[in-house]
Design an enzyme around this catalytic site. Structure first.
Site, PDB file in Angstrom:
ATOM      1  N   GLY A   1       0.759  -1.245   0.000  1.00  0.00           N
ATOM      2  CA  GLY A   1       0.000   0.000   0.000  1.00  0.00           C
ATOM      3  C   GLY A   1       0.788   1.293   0.000  1.00  0.00           C
ATOM      4  O   GLY A   1       0.329   2.299  -0.530  1.00  0.00           O
TER       5      GLY A   1
ATOM      6  N   GLU B   1       3.781   4.099   6.136  1.00  0.00           N
ATOM      7  CA  GLU B   1       2.589   3.275   5.917  1.00  0.00           C
ATOM      8  C   GLU B   1       1.522   4.106   5.214  1.00  0.00           C
ATOM      9  O   GLU B   1       1.449   5.321   5.379  1.00  0.00           O
ATOM     10  CB  GLU B   1       2.114   2.770   7.295  1.00  0.00           C
ATOM     11  CG  GLU B   1       0.837   1.981   7.333  1.00  0.00           C
ATOM     12  CD  GLU B   1       0.897   0.640   6.610  1.00  0.00           C
ATOM     13  OE1 GLU B   1       1.170   0.639   5.398  1.00  0.00           O
ATOM     14  OE2 GLU B   1       0.624  -0.392   7.243  1.00  0.00           O
TER      15      GLU B   1
ATOM     16  N   ASP C   1      -5.575   1.816  10.602  1.00  0.00           N
ATOM     17  CA  ASP C   1      -7.008   1.698  10.869  1.00  0.00           C
ATOM     18  C   ASP C   1      -7.181   1.247  12.325  1.00  0.00           C
ATOM     19  O   ASP C   1      -7.125   2.069  13.240  1.00  0.00           O
ATOM     20  CB  ASP C   1      -7.580   0.709   9.844  1.00  0.00           C
ATOM     21  CG  ASP C   1      -9.074   0.550   9.919  1.00  0.00           C
ATOM     22  OD1 ASP C   1      -9.727   1.330  10.618  1.00  0.00           O
ATOM     23  OD2 ASP C   1      -9.619  -0.369   9.265  1.00  0.00           O
TER      24      ASP C   1
ATOM     25  N   GLY D   1      -5.005  -0.294  13.930  1.00  0.00           N
ATOM     26  CA  GLY D   1      -3.675  -0.177  14.530  1.00  0.00           C
ATOM     27  C   GLY D   1      -3.016  -1.523  14.776  1.00  0.00           C
ATOM     28  O   GLY D   1      -1.847  -1.592  15.151  1.00  0.00           O
TER      29      GLY D   1
ATOM     30  N   THR E   1      -2.016  -3.911  12.725  1.00  0.00           N
ATOM     31  CA  THR E   1      -0.875  -4.207  11.854  1.00  0.00           C
ATOM     32  C   THR E   1       0.359  -3.439  12.310  1.00  0.00           C
ATOM     33  O   THR E   1       1.439  -4.010  12.495  1.00  0.00           O
ATOM     34  CB  THR E   1      -1.200  -3.808  10.393  1.00  0.00           C
ATOM     35  OG1 THR E   1      -2.417  -4.430  10.019  1.00  0.00           O
ATOM     36  CG2 THR E   1      -0.089  -4.219   9.439  1.00  0.00           C
TER      37      THR E   1
ATOM     38  N   PHE F   1     -14.023   3.289   3.545  1.00  0.00           N
ATOM     39  CA  PHE F   1     -13.021   2.443   2.891  1.00  0.00           C
ATOM     40  C   PHE F   1     -12.530   3.210   1.667  1.00  0.00           C
ATOM     41  O   PHE F   1     -13.310   3.553   0.782  1.00  0.00           O
ATOM     42  CB  PHE F   1     -13.613   1.087   2.489  1.00  0.00           C
ATOM     43  CG  PHE F   1     -12.536   0.121   2.088  1.00  0.00           C
ATOM     44  CD1 PHE F   1     -11.834  -0.589   3.048  1.00  0.00           C
ATOM     45  CD2 PHE F   1     -12.200  -0.049   0.750  1.00  0.00           C
ATOM     46  CE1 PHE F   1     -10.815  -1.449   2.683  1.00  0.00           C
ATOM     47  CE2 PHE F   1     -11.185  -0.917   0.381  1.00  0.00           C
ATOM     48  CZ  PHE F   1     -10.494  -1.620   1.349  1.00  0.00           C
TER      49      PHE F   1
ATOM     50  N   ASP G   1      -5.791  -0.317  -2.197  1.00  0.00           N
ATOM     51  CA  ASP G   1      -6.520  -1.176  -3.134  1.00  0.00           C
ATOM     52  C   ASP G   1      -7.877  -1.623  -2.606  1.00  0.00           C
ATOM     53  O   ASP G   1      -8.162  -1.569  -1.411  1.00  0.00           O
ATOM     54  CB  ASP G   1      -5.707  -2.435  -3.413  1.00  0.00           C
ATOM     55  CG  ASP G   1      -5.729  -3.409  -2.219  1.00  0.00           C
ATOM     56  OD1 ASP G   1      -5.501  -2.948  -1.083  1.00  0.00           O
ATOM     57  OD2 ASP G   1      -6.004  -4.594  -2.421  1.00  0.00           O
TER      58      ASP G   1
HETATM   59  P1  5GP Z   1      -5.127  -2.062  10.652  1.00  0.00           P
HETATM   60  O1  5GP Z   1      -4.316  -3.251  11.101  1.00  0.00           O
HETATM   61  O2  5GP Z   1      -4.586  -0.751  11.162  1.00  0.00           O
HETATM   62  O3  5GP Z   1      -6.577  -2.228  10.979  1.00  0.00           O
HETATM   63  O4  5GP Z   1      -5.113  -2.069   9.090  1.00  0.00           O
HETATM   64  C1  5GP Z   1      -4.057  -1.644   8.370  1.00  0.00           C
HETATM   65  C2  5GP Z   1      -4.177  -2.127   6.952  1.00  0.00           C
HETATM   66  O5  5GP Z   1      -5.523  -2.304   6.561  1.00  0.00           O
HETATM   67  C3  5GP Z   1      -3.602  -1.096   6.019  1.00  0.00           C
HETATM   68  O6  5GP Z   1      -2.233  -1.282   5.832  1.00  0.00           O
HETATM   69  C4  5GP Z   1      -4.403  -1.353   4.757  1.00  0.00           C
HETATM   70  O7  5GP Z   1      -3.791  -2.377   4.024  1.00  0.00           O
HETATM   71  C5  5GP Z   1      -5.725  -1.846   5.253  1.00  0.00           C
HETATM   72  N1  5GP Z   1      -6.764  -0.815   5.276  1.00  0.00           N
HETATM   73  C6  5GP Z   1      -7.322  -0.226   6.348  1.00  0.00           C
HETATM   74  N2  5GP Z   1      -8.248   0.674   5.978  1.00  0.00           N
HETATM   75  C7  5GP Z   1      -8.257   0.658   4.626  1.00  0.00           C
HETATM   76  C8  5GP Z   1      -9.008   1.398   3.638  1.00  0.00           C
HETATM   77  O8  5GP Z   1      -9.839   2.274   3.903  1.00  0.00           O
HETATM   78  N3  5GP Z   1      -8.729   1.105   2.345  1.00  0.00           N
HETATM   79  C9  5GP Z   1      -7.815   0.160   1.984  1.00  0.00           C
HETATM   80  N4  5GP Z   1      -7.647  -0.035   0.685  1.00  0.00           N
HETATM   81  N5  5GP Z   1      -7.096  -0.542   2.878  1.00  0.00           N
HETATM   82  C10 5GP Z   1      -7.325  -0.293   4.189  1.00  0.00           C
END
Ligand code: 5GP
Length: 179
Positions: free
Chosen positions: A41, A95, A99, A101, A103, A148, A155
């Site tokens: 991403g 990054e 979202d 957090g 990851t 989203f 993507d």
């Molecule tokens: P987290 O672990 O913080 O919930 O998610 C992080 C990962 O979720 C990001 O690196 C991304 O790949 C994906 N992600 C979270 N929100 C979005 C979004 O709105 N659009 C897209 N395309 N990916 C997202």
């Protein structure tokens, strides 16, 4: 491909990336950094910001995934690890979006075990309201609501990453794909 109007335009993105690069350049003045792009991403944001950061740097990448369709799971898969040694370096993780957090928390903990001199996180987008864990994001492009989004590296099922702007993604079965 039907894609609607930008949620963040090319011009807004460029301006904000420049501001973030200026802040990082001044915070790390006199030091060298290791910029680590979290793929896939961040590829576009990474390429834009490293060109504007004014301190010496080494670059590397980490390929991770945690997202299945539009749902986040807690499982982070490392497809390719950083090849540079982390120990003693000033590491900046780049990054696309944070979202829940989960990851980034996982990645930070993974890299902290390798004893960097410092470790900071720069995320272009931050869906702070969705956070499930306590995580410090040191540099944020935009705090956004819980939409989203696609484009600028982000993507939906590996498509739309090449859009130069950020759009809100909606799937309308009658109309095909809209944003
Ligand atoms: P987290 O672990 O913080 O919930 O998610 C992080 C990962 O979720 C990001 O690196 C991304 O790949 C994906 N992600 C979270 N929100 C979005 C979004 O709105 N659009 C897209 N395309 N990916 C997202």
């Amino acid at each position: 491909m039907i894609i609607g109007k930008p949620f963040r335009t090319v011009e807004e993105i460029q301006r904000r990336v420049r501001e973030l690069a200026e802040k990082i350049s001044s915070d790390y003045a006199g030091r060298e950094i290791l910029a680590v792009g979290i793929l896939k991403g961040s590829f576009m944001f990474f390429a834009d910001i490293v060109r504007l950061i004014q301190v010496p740097m080494n670059i590397d990448f980490l390929v991770a995934s945690s997202y299945i369709r539009t749902k986040t799971t807690g499982d982070v898969k490392i497809h390719a690890d950083v090849r540079e040694a982390i120990e003693g370096k000033h590491v900046v993780l780049i990054e696309d979006i944070v979202d829940t957090g989960l990851t980034m928390k996982y990645l930070k903990e993974l890299l902290m075990k390798r004893n960097p001199a410092s470790l900071k996180v720069c995320a272009f987008l931050d869906k702070r309201a969705n956070r499930k864990v306590n995580l410090q994001v040191d540099y944020v492009g935009y705090v956004i609501p819980d939409h989203f989004v696609v484009g600028y590296g982000l993507d939906y099922e590996n498509r739309y990453r090449n859009l130069p702007y950020i759009a809100i993604f909606k799937k309308d079965s009658a109309e095909g794909i809209q944003a």
